[in-house]
Scaffold this motif. Structure first.
Motif, PDB file in Angstrom:
ATOM      1  N   LYS A  35       1.172  -1.008  -0.061  1.00 44.08           N
ATOM      2  CA  LYS A  35      -0.535  -0.093  -0.232  1.00 44.08           C
ATOM      3  C   LYS A  35       1.038   0.992   0.326  1.00 44.08           C
ATOM      4  N   ASP A  36       0.439   2.401  -0.585  1.00 48.05           N
ATOM      5  CA  ASP A  36       0.570   3.624  -1.134  1.00 48.05           C
ATOM      6  C   ASP A  36       1.488   4.421   0.880  1.00 48.05           C
ATOM      7  N   ASN A  37       0.599   4.126   2.155  1.00 48.35           N
ATOM      8  CA  ASN A  37       0.825   4.854   2.945  1.00 48.35           C
ATOM      9  C   ASN A  37       1.645   3.907   4.222  1.00 48.35           C
ATOM     10  N   ALA A  38       2.088   2.390   3.468  1.00 43.91           N
ATOM     11  CA  ALA A  38       3.128   1.356   4.181  1.00 43.91           C
ATOM     12  C   ALA A  38       4.833   2.871   4.632  1.00 43.91           C
ATOM     13  N   SER A  39       4.024   3.135   5.856  1.00 45.84           N
ATOM     14  CA  SER A  39       5.709   3.636   6.276  1.00 45.84           C
ATOM     15  C   SER A  39       6.608   3.159   6.130  1.00 45.84           C
ATOM     16  N   LYS A  40       7.899   3.547   6.054  1.00 46.49           N
ATOM     17  CA  LYS A  40       9.407   2.833   6.350  1.00 46.49           C
ATOM     18  C   LYS A  40       9.624   2.004   7.206  1.00 46.49           C
ATOM     19  N   GLU A  41       8.877   2.402   8.311  1.00 45.28           N
ATOM     20  CA  GLU A  41       9.070   1.682   9.856  1.00 45.28           C
ATOM     21  C   GLU A  41       8.406   0.579   9.376  1.00 45.28           C
ATOM     22  N   LYS A  42       7.448   0.463   9.334  1.00 48.46           N
ATOM     23  CA  LYS A  42       5.991  -0.171   9.295  1.00 48.46           C
ATOM     24  C   LYS A  42       6.937  -1.554   8.645  1.00 48.46           C
ATOM     25  N   VAL A  43       7.567  -1.557   7.070  1.00 51.99           N
ATOM     26  CA  VAL A  43       8.243  -2.080   6.163  1.00 51.99           C
ATOM     27  C   VAL A  43       9.809  -2.819   7.098  1.00 51.99           C
ATOM     28  N   ALA A  44      10.206  -1.805   7.867  1.00 53.57           N
ATOM     29  CA  ALA A  44      11.316  -2.502   8.412  1.00 53.57           C
ATOM     30  C   ALA A  44      11.346  -3.309   9.771  1.00 53.57           C
ATOM     31  N   ALA A  45      10.323  -2.913  10.175  1.00 53.65           N
ATOM     32  CA  ALA A  45       9.370  -3.670  11.302  1.00 53.65           C
ATOM     33  C   ALA A  45       8.623  -5.350  10.692  1.00 53.65           C
ATOM     34  N   SER A  46       8.615  -5.246  10.156  1.00 53.67           N
ATOM     35  CA  SER A  46       7.512  -6.792   9.100  1.00 53.67           C
ATOM     36  C   SER A  46       9.703  -7.668   8.481  1.00 53.67           C
ATOM     37  N   ARG A  47      10.453  -7.111   8.728  1.00 49.94           N
ATOM     38  CA  ARG A  47      10.992  -7.723   8.857  1.00 49.94           C
ATOM     39  C   ARG A  47      11.956  -9.014   9.170  1.00 49.94           C
ATOM     40  N   VAL A  48      12.303 -10.228   8.524  1.00 48.23           N
ATOM     41  CA  VAL A  48      12.982 -11.043  10.012  1.00 48.23           C
ATOM     42  C   VAL A  48      14.467 -11.077   9.852  1.00 48.23           C
ATOM     43  N   THR A  49      14.609 -10.601  11.189  1.00 51.95           N
ATOM     44  CA  THR A  49      16.195 -10.636  11.430  1.00 51.95           C
ATOM     45  C   THR A  49      16.732 -11.606  12.255  1.00 51.95           C
ATOM     46  N   TRP A  50      18.068 -11.832  12.808  1.00 47.06           N
ATOM     47  CA  TRP A  50      18.118 -12.496  13.483  1.00 47.06           C
ATOM     48  C   TRP A  50      18.209 -12.184  15.067  1.00 47.06           C
ATOM     49  N   GLN A  51      18.237 -10.618  15.394  1.00 48.38           N
ATOM     50  CA  GLN A  51      17.678  -9.388  16.026  1.00 48.38           C
ATOM     51  C   GLN A  51      16.451  -9.649  16.818  1.00 48.38           C
ATOM     52  N   SER A  52      15.450 -10.053  15.349  1.00 49.65           N
ATOM     53  CA  SER A  52      14.184  -9.859  16.296  1.00 49.65           C
ATOM     54  C   SER A  52      13.918 -11.189  16.689  1.00 49.65           C
ATOM     55  N   LEU A  53      14.840 -11.835  15.542  1.00 42.83           N
ATOM     56  CA  LEU A  53      13.696 -13.974  16.318  1.00 42.83           C
ATOM     57  C   LEU A  53      14.002 -14.141  17.777  1.00 42.83           C
ATOM     58  N   GLN A  54      13.148 -14.593  18.037  1.00 44.50           N
ATOM     59  CA  GLN A  54      13.225 -15.303  20.089  1.00 44.50           C
ATOM     60  C   GLN A  54      12.552 -16.787  19.952  1.00 44.50           C
ATOM     61  N   VAL A  55      13.262 -17.014  20.729  1.00 44.21           N
ATOM     62  CA  VAL A  55      12.065 -18.819  21.526  1.00 44.21           C
ATOM     63  C   VAL A  55      10.585 -18.461  21.510  1.00 44.21           C
ATOM     64  N   GLY A  56       9.784 -19.546  20.518  1.00 41.50           N
ATOM     65  CA  GLY A  56       8.330 -18.977  21.225  1.00 41.50           C
ATOM     66  C   GLY A  56       7.817 -18.298  19.404  1.00 41.50           C
ATOM     67  N   VAL A  57       8.416 -17.437  19.021  1.00 41.30           N
ATOM     68  CA  VAL A  57       7.820 -16.765  17.700  1.00 41.30           C
ATOM     69  C   VAL A  57       7.320 -17.625  16.852  1.00 41.30           C
ATOM     70  N   GLU A  58       6.493 -17.354  15.946  1.00 37.77           N
ATOM     71  CA  GLU A  58       6.030 -17.894  14.697  1.00 37.77           C
ATOM     72  C   GLU A  58       6.811 -16.949  13.570  1.00 37.77           C
ATOM     73  N   VAL A  59       6.567 -18.047  12.553  1.00 37.61           N
ATOM     74  CA  VAL A  59       7.134 -17.291  11.623  1.00 37.61           C
ATOM     75  C   VAL A  59       6.899 -18.451  10.588  1.00 37.61           C
ATOM     76  N   VAL A  60       6.716 -17.274   8.581  1.00 33.09           N
ATOM     77  CA  VAL A  60       6.851 -17.929   7.807  1.00 33.09           C
ATOM     78  C   VAL A  60       7.965 -18.799   7.067  1.00 33.09           C
ATOM     79  N   ALA A  61       7.810 -19.435   6.955  1.00 36.39           N
ATOM     80  CA  ALA A  61       8.891 -19.770   6.457  1.00 36.39           C
ATOM     81  C   ALA A  61       9.035 -20.777   5.023  1.00 36.39           C
ATOM     82  N   GLY A  62       9.861 -21.092   4.072  1.00 37.74           N
ATOM     83  CA  GLY A  62       9.933 -21.564   2.877  1.00 37.74           C
ATOM     84  C   GLY A  62      10.832 -22.730   2.706  1.00 37.74           C
ATOM     85  N   ILE A  63      10.771 -23.947   2.441  1.00 39.67           N
ATOM     86  CA  ILE A  63      11.212 -24.959   2.196  1.00 39.67           C
ATOM     87  C   ILE A  63      12.727 -24.858   1.190  1.00 39.67           C
TER      88      ILE A  63
END
Length: 246
Positions: A35-63
């Motif tokens: 969407k046009d109103n998606a901010s840079k902060e929202k886009v950055a927050a949606s990315r999965v990084t080593w810093q954002s990963l924690q035990v118990g967190v659910e993510v979508v993964a591709g084989i």
């Protein structure tokens, strides 16, 4: 005209420099971020990084790769994790024939069960929290080691989640097993009964040792259980007297 040969080391250095200078784009096709109103902060927050990963967190993964001992999945750009056999499914038939059910390119919702960020080690599970290892219930275990020492522990298993199990010689079967190596098969998935949790005692030396930053980044402590392969405990029925002894 003879063209002089270039120094191999210089060619390698130039190639490396060119690769480093290349621009790498990370793209997304998520509707919420298109969407046009998606901010840079929202886009950055949606990315999965080593810093954002924690035990118990659910993510979508591709084989990305299917191996004999499990499945490798990518949860983000250059972030790969492994789903071991015992964490693929609660269905024994699926685990025993996982290459038929899991294909490269498929997407799954997975959960982080173990994480060591400084080593970039990531363990994932496809099993929901509602089907984790519980005392008095059954679980799928993959045989990792056959131990014929004098401790009485005959076999070691990898269980779902960050858990492991051990089978005492008296819990191997309802009948006498003369040759455990013949009765058991390494890297094979079995249905096991969870008997009790083993509590590991911390030694005085470990208690007094200061835990620095490097130690705090070590993997989540694993749980250990006593398990059984007896049909009477796994399936609620005893092996018949007529069954051939191994």
């Amino acid at each position: 005209v003879k063209v002089p040969e270039r120094d191999a080391s210089k060619v390698e250095a130039e190639t490396k420099k060119n690769k480093e200078a290349q621009t790498k784009l990370i793209l997304t096709a998520k509707p919420s971020l298109m969407k046009d109103n998606a901010s840079k902060e929202k886009v950055a927050a949606s990315r999965v990084t080593w810093q954002s990963l924690q035990v118990g967190v659910e993510v979508v993964a591709g084989i990305t790769e299917v191996k004999d001992d499990g499945v490798w999945m990518e949860v983000g750009p250059e972030i790969r994790g492994k789903v071991k056999l015992s964490d693929l499914s609660t269905d024994l038939a699926v685990v025993q024939n996982h290459r038929r059910h899991f294909k490269v390119g498929q997407l799954y919702k997975v959960r982080v069960v173990n994480l060591v960020k400084n080593k970039q080690m990531l363990d994932l599970t496809c099993i929901s929290p509602d089907h984790q290892v519980e005392i008095g219930s059954n679980a799928i275990g993959v045989l990792t080691k056959i131990d014929l020492s004098t401790t009485g522990i005959i076999a070691h298993f990898k269980l779902p989640g960050h858990a492991y199990g051990s089978v005492h010689v008296t819990e191997l079967a309802d009948y006498w097993v003369l040759n455990p190596r013949k009765a058991l098969q390494l890297n094979k998935a079995y249905q096991v009964a969870v008997l009790k949790e083993e509590i590991e005692k911390e030694t005085g030396k470990d208690k007094d040792r200061p835990k620095g930053k490097k130690q705090q980044q070590q993997q989540t402590p694993a749980k250990h259980y006593q398990i059984s392969l007896r049909d009477s405990k796994v399936y609620g029925r005893k092996t018949s007297q007529e069954e051939k002894r191994l």
